[in-house]
Design a protein around this motif. Sequence first.
Motif, short mmCIF file in Angstrom:
data_model
loop_
_atom_site.label_atom_id
_atom_site.label_comp_id
_atom_site.label_asym_id
_atom_site.label_seq_id
_atom_site.Cartn_x
_atom_site.Cartn_y
_atom_site.Cartn_z
N TYR A 164 22.97 -5.60 -54.87
CA TYR A 164 21.83 -5.88 -53.99
C TYR A 164 21.64 -7.39 -53.82
CZ TYR A 164 17.13 -5.18 -51.99
OH TYR A 164 16.03 -5.16 -51.17
N LEU A 167 24.29 -9.05 -51.58
CA LEU A 167 24.21 -8.74 -50.15
C LEU A 167 23.31 -9.70 -49.40
CD1 LEU A 167 24.00 -4.86 -50.36
CD2 LEU A 167 25.94 -6.20 -49.57
N ARG A 170 20.73 -9.22 -45.53
CA ARG A 170 21.29 -8.37 -44.46
C ARG A 170 21.32 -6.90 -44.88
NH1 ARG A 170 26.44 -11.90 -42.14
NH2 ARG A 170 25.24 -13.77 -41.57
N HIS A 171 20.26 -6.20 -44.59
CA HIS A 171 20.16 -4.75 -44.82
C HIS A 171 20.61 -4.35 -46.23
CE1 HIS A 171 19.56 -4.61 -40.51
NE2 HIS A 171 20.73 -5.18 -40.31
N PRO A 172 20.04 -4.94 -47.27
CA PRO A 172 20.52 -4.64 -48.63
C PRO A 172 20.27 -3.20 -49.07
CG PRO A 172 18.51 -5.95 -48.71
CD PRO A 172 18.94 -5.92 -47.28
N ALA A 174 20.19 -0.34 -47.14
CA ALA A 174 21.16 0.55 -46.50
C ALA A 174 22.58 0.29 -47.01
CB ALA A 174 21.11 0.37 -44.98
N THR A 175 22.94 -0.97 -47.16
CA THR A 175 24.31 -1.30 -47.55
C THR A 175 24.58 -0.93 -49.01
OG1 THR A 175 24.30 -3.13 -45.97
CG2 THR A 175 26.07 -3.10 -47.61
N SER A 176 23.63 -1.24 -49.90
CA SER A 176 23.84 -0.89 -51.31
C SER A 176 23.88 0.62 -51.49
CB SER A 176 22.74 -1.51 -52.18
OG SER A 176 21.46 -1.00 -51.84
N ALA A 178 24.98 2.78 -49.18
CA ALA A 178 26.27 3.22 -48.64
C ALA A 178 27.40 2.99 -49.64
CB ALA A 178 26.56 2.48 -47.33
N VAL A 179 27.38 1.85 -50.31
CA VAL A 179 28.41 1.56 -51.32
C VAL A 179 28.26 2.51 -52.50
CG1 VAL A 179 29.32 -0.18 -52.91
CG2 VAL A 179 28.61 -0.84 -50.60
#
Length: 251
Positions: A164, A167, A170-172, A174-176, A178-179
Amino acid sequence: MSRRAALDRLLPKPLSYVVVADAVETPAARRRRRRAVAATAVTGAGLLGASLSTPPGSRGFYLSTAAVAGVWTAGGLASGPLHLGWIESRDATLRRPLLTPVATGVAAFGLFYGAALVARRVPVLGDAVARVLRFADEGDDRLVLATTLANGVGEEVFFRGALYAALGPRHPVATSTAVYALATTTTRNPALVLAAGAMGTLFGLQRRASGGLQAPVLTHAVWSALMLRFLPPLFRRPASPAAADTDPHAR
């Protein structure tokens, strides 16, 4: 103190709240964090898939799941400073997250229990959940609980801590998430991937609203413990008559 003031002091701000951003890191610290995150993500995901390929209750299962927890935790801590965070009440009072994340874990379990009642009627999901719960049914209760909690803490240290933070803005969430779900695909279990997506979103929102790890760690631990305690009986299959005839303990 008025009733309204008492409620404002007690109730936390909603999960949509965004805490003030973490301290800006130097480029060197950011590069170090991202290298640690990349190496840990690949290693941890591979070990996670291997751990659920071992026989339930075996020495290999306990060793591999402990190794996964160790990788998540060590990689997260090696990435750089991490923070526990604060719960901010509606009157701007700050306190360490405790009661709110515990209550959130209980509520999340209630939703998952209801979903499990539905999943039992969907063969693909029911079989996937049953495969995971075999590790609880056929293992030592204490060791299964210990490794489950260790992995829950390790996942939060890495995914809602190191990843987190790496990142940035930038959209932490949603991106975390997804990963997190992508790493879970190595288990080849759709139920675990769906759970990672749902709970990862919740944990990410807690991280964003509190600015640290304590809230998602506590929620994850409470949710995991309740799932281990109450879900296995829902998916336990009755023994067949033939198995009962050959089992001396069934007589």
